[in-house]
Design a protein around this motif. Structure first.
Motif, short mmCIF file in Angstrom:
data_model
loop_
_atom_site.label_atom_id
_atom_site.label_comp_id
_atom_site.label_asym_id
_atom_site.label_seq_id
_atom_site.Cartn_x
_atom_site.Cartn_y
_atom_site.Cartn_z
N GLU A 8 0.87 -1.19 0.00
CA GLU A 8 0.00 0.00 0.00
C GLU A 8 0.89 1.23 0.00
OE1 GLU A 8 -2.29 2.20 -0.30
OE2 GLU A 8 -3.78 1.68 1.23
N ASP A 9 0.53 2.24 -0.79
CA ASP A 9 1.36 3.44 -0.88
C ASP A 9 0.92 4.55 0.07
OD1 ASP A 9 -0.96 3.49 -2.50
OD2 ASP A 9 -0.23 5.33 -3.43
N GLU A 10 -0.29 4.48 0.60
CA GLU A 10 -0.73 5.55 1.51
C GLU A 10 -0.07 5.33 2.87
OE1 GLU A 10 -5.10 6.02 1.76
OE2 GLU A 10 -5.05 4.92 -0.13
N ASP A 52 -3.46 -3.34 -1.56
CA ASP A 52 -4.33 -2.26 -2.00
C ASP A 52 -4.45 -2.29 -3.52
OD1 ASP A 52 -5.94 0.01 -1.44
OD2 ASP A 52 -4.36 1.27 -2.28
N MET A 54 -5.18 0.43 -5.48
CA MET A 54 -4.59 1.64 -6.07
C MET A 54 -3.13 1.77 -5.63
SD MET A 54 -7.13 2.73 -7.77
CE MET A 54 -6.79 4.44 -8.23
N LYS A 102 -12.61 0.18 1.89
CA LYS A 102 -12.24 1.32 2.74
C LYS A 102 -13.42 2.28 2.84
CE LYS A 102 -7.42 1.56 1.18
NZ LYS A 102 -6.50 2.39 0.36
#
Ligand code: CA
Length: 226
Positions: A8-10, A52, A54, A102
């Motif tokens: 996940e990038d967030e 994730d 995205m 989410k």
């Protein structure tokens, strides 16, 4: 300790997940993009992957396909910001095992995660694959895979493993193994069983001098612990 890989990038999301999972006693490894995620997946053999959809480089569906193409069978929990039916189906078709939309609650995440890990462990399923630590025992094709290493299993090794697996977490005596695997009428010595156990450990255990899965129960026999 069970190991969770988060792709996940967030950063806020990763930090939140990491806090919750570490508090629950999981070991957490995180990757910020698909390429790193795939690399980490092959390196750390996670017990579960939180993926994730995205991501900055490739989308989660593609990562999921790439992970499965490497024959990694760790359960994958996909995170999606979209609740559309299409995304869920697409995720499951790519080889994901479950999904969460989410925003989600911590309780639900943990429940899903535990269920996925429980299901993946010790469940040979229709494909006949049992996860033992970082190894995957493929009963049908008589082989063990650990990372990129594959060992063939002999007939007796598979039969002993199947018997131990049928009694997972319970001791199985050498006599039971002799009766079940060799049958009555043939009398190989107890030493034969021990020799096959040594061979199985070499293929399945990370450190066969300190086995963590095929355990000796002194005075009784052996026990499989997943
Ligand atoms: Ca993201």
């Amino acid at each position: 300790m069970e190991r969770i890989l988060i792709i996940e990038d967030e950063r806020e999301m990763v930090r939140g997940l990491r806090d919750v999972l570490e508090f629950e006693g999981y070991e957490v490894v995180a990757a910020e993009n698909g390429a790193d995620g795939l690399r980490e997946c092959l390196r750390v053999h996670p017990d579960c992957i939180i993926l994730d959809i995205m991501l900055p480089d490739v989308n989660g569906y593609r990562v999921c396909q790439q992970i499965r193409a490497q024959n990694v069978r760790s359960p994958i929990l996909m995170l999606t910001a979209k609740a559309q039916e299409y995304d869920k189906i697409r995720g499951l078709e790519c080889g994901a095992d479950d999904y969460l939309t989410k925003p989600f609650g911590v309780g639900e995440l943990l429940a899903r995660l535990k269920a996925l890990i429980r299901r993946s462990r010790g469940y040979a399923g229709e494909v006949g694959i049992v996860r033992v630590g970082a190894s995957e025992v493929d009963i049908r094709h008589c082989r063990v895979r650990r990372g990129r290493t594959v060992h063939a299993l002999s007939h007796y090794e598979v039969e002993i493993f199947k018997l131990l697996h049928a009694h997972v977490d319970q001791p199985v005596s050498r006599d039971q193994i002799l009766d079940h695997v060799w049958g009555t009428g043939k009398y190989p010595s107890n030493r034969t069983v021990d020799n096959f156990i040594v061979k199985l450990r070499r293929k399945i255990e990370e450190d066969c001098a300190n086995p963590r899965h095929i355990l000796t129960i002194y005075g009784v026999g052996y026990k499989l612990s997943l």
